[in-house]
Design a protein around this motif. Structure first.
Motif, PDB file in Angstrom:
ATOM      1  N   GLY A  54       0.816  -1.205   0.000  1.00 45.68           N
ATOM      2  CA  GLY A  54       0.000   0.000   0.000  1.00 45.68           C
ATOM      3  C   GLY A  54       0.854   1.261   0.000  1.00 45.68           C
ATOM      4  O   GLY A  54       1.833   1.356   0.741  1.00 45.68           O
ATOM      5  N   ILE A  80       0.189   4.897   0.962  1.00 49.73           N
ATOM      6  CA  ILE A  80      -0.811   5.743   1.626  1.00 49.73           C
ATOM      7  C   ILE A  80      -0.269   7.166   1.645  1.00 49.73           C
ATOM      8  O   ILE A  80       0.781   7.424   2.226  1.00 49.73           O
ATOM      9  N   HIS A 136      -3.643   4.535  -1.901  1.00 56.37           N
ATOM     10  CA  HIS A 136      -4.730   4.956  -1.024  1.00 56.37           C
ATOM     11  C   HIS A 136      -4.560   6.433  -0.679  1.00 56.37           C
ATOM     12  O   HIS A 136      -3.905   6.783   0.297  1.00 56.37           O
ATOM     13  N   CYS A 151      -5.614   9.940   0.880  1.00 57.52           N
ATOM     14  CA  CYS A 151      -6.456  10.291   2.020  1.00 57.52           C
ATOM     15  C   CYS A 151      -6.166  11.731   2.429  1.00 57.52           C
ATOM     16  O   CYS A 151      -5.263  12.371   1.897  1.00 57.52           O
ATOM     17  N   ASP A 205     -10.019   5.018   8.904  1.00 57.99           N
ATOM     18  CA  ASP A 205      -9.998   4.695   7.478  1.00 57.99           C
ATOM     19  C   ASP A 205      -8.760   3.882   7.110  1.00 57.99           C
ATOM     20  O   ASP A 205      -8.847   2.915   6.335  1.00 57.99           O
ATOM     21  N   PHE A 262      -8.508   0.078   5.716  1.00 58.77           N
ATOM     22  CA  PHE A 262      -7.829  -0.189   4.449  1.00 58.77           C
ATOM     23  C   PHE A 262      -6.802  -1.307   4.600  1.00 58.77           C
ATOM     24  O   PHE A 262      -6.760  -2.242   3.787  1.00 58.77           O
ATOM     25  N   GLN A 270      -7.458  -4.946   2.793  1.00 56.69           N
ATOM     26  CA  GLN A 270      -6.556  -5.363   1.716  1.00 56.69           C
ATOM     27  C   GLN A 270      -5.543  -6.408   2.164  1.00 56.69           C
ATOM     28  O   GLN A 270      -4.827  -6.964   1.339  1.00 56.69           O
TER      29      GLN A 270
END
Length: 352
Positions: free
Chosen positions: A80, A82, A112, A114, A124, A128, A132
């Motif tokens: 990920g 982020i 991701h 945000c 959140d 996530f 995932q």
């Protein structure tokens, strides 16, 4: 391994019974979660515990099934990214670098975006990561600077690498970009060109890089005997639009600055627009220096002088740190070059 050793290690297992993760945990005297961490090569396991658990796994002939592997959130083979960064060019370059490192690893990238100021940010991100089942996470600034996010990742036993302008964590989880060095070089450059009435457009206060780059810029000027006048400092948001508004403010001063340094290239382009709208010619009437050296810097006219931060390389290096334990390497000891920003001199700044 002798027959006696096998009997001892099997700890009373019935002949022919397939060993389970519970058996490994019992015989190794650890929790089932710890066994799962060892199976999934988590860096958050002490070496002596890892050795003990792996020895029991080998002696029992234990083979992890999908359920056991699923106990670790990150076993979906997804990495990920982020982020909360208003510069799309920065994000794209970062993604390309991460993909460079993941190529051939069997891992894929999921992004991701945000909003760090959101009241639901932590919840959140937790959702996530859990949804995932991430292998690990890469955190560019300013997400890398939020300790609430780090706490959640540690709680979920999800490996991460933080990218930040200064060190915020252990070496194996950090990529430091040394932003102050590049900003200081920009300050020295403008001073050497003869400028002393210089404007500075910083990034948002939420980004640590804003303060670090501002501090480095002041240091570079100070080395040349110049003090940055606070009247010539404006706060931007690392966006083109904020660069426009900040430039309007600075260029309306009496007298206006003869040069402007911006915290990133997006804002520098905002300065370009305002200068053009006011009938000013860059660099004859106004010198401009940016930061990041995104591809756009060499595509505008005049070409933008900018501090080069190797963003794509940073994404690759962060991902390599994340993959290191999977490859049997210590991420803290990877032979990676230090990230050092450097000034790329082009046509947007000239002698006063």
């Amino acid at each position: 391994m002798t027959d006696d050793d096998t009997t001892s290690a099997r700890g009373g297992l019935k002949p022919g019974k397939r060993p389970t993760i519970n058996d490994v945990a019992r015989i190794a005297a650890v929790s089932k979660k710890t066994v799962s961490r060892v199976i999934n090569q988590s860096p958050f396991v002490r070496e002596e515990t890892r050795v003990r658990v792996n020895q029991v796994i080998e002696e029992l002939g234990f083979t992890p099934d999908a359920q056991a592997r699923g106990l670790a959130f990150r076993r979906s083979f997804l990495v990920g990214l982020i982020y909360d960064n208003p510069s799309p060019n920065y994000v794209v370059n970062m993604q390309q670098g991460v993909l460079d490192a993941l190529r051939g690893s069997g891992l894929e990238l999921v992004v991701h975006p945000c909003v760090r100021s959101s009241e639901t940010l932590v919840a959140d991100i937790r959702a996530f990561v859990e949804r995932q089942k991430l292998f690990g996470v890469i955190l560019p600034p300013s997400m890398s600077e939020d300790e609430r996010v780090i706490e959640v990742l540690r709680e979920l036993d999800c490996p991460y690498v933080r990218i930040a302008s200064v060190s915020l964590d252990e070496a194996g989880s950090m990529l430091v970009t040394n932003d102050h060095l590049g900003a200081a070089e920009a300050g020295r450059h403008l001073a050497d060109l003869g400028h002393s009435r210089i404007g500075f457009i910083s990034g948002p206060a939420l980004f640590r890089s804003s303060a670090v780059r501002g501090g480095g810029f002041r240091e570079g000027l100070a080395e040349k005997g110049i003090t940055l006048d606070d009247r010539y400092v404006a706060v931007g948001a690392y966006t083109f639009e904020s660069g426009v508004e900040a430039a309007k403010t600075l260029l309306a001063l009496d007298p206006p600055p003869t040069a402007i340094f911006t915290g990133n290239d997006e804002m520098a382009l905002g300065v370009f627009k305002v200068a053009r709208d006011m009938g000013l010619e860059i660099p004859r009437d106004l010198s401009v220096v940016g930061y990041d050296d995104l591809p756009m810097a060499s595509r505008v006219w005049p070409n933008l002088t900018s501090v080069r931060l190797p963003i794509r390389d940073m994404g690759r290096m962060a991902a390599e740190k994340l993959l290191a334990p999977m490859r049997g390497l210590d991420p803290a000891k990877l032979n990676q070059p230090e990230v050092r920003p450097s000034l790329v001199v082009r046509d947007s700044a000239t002698t006063l």
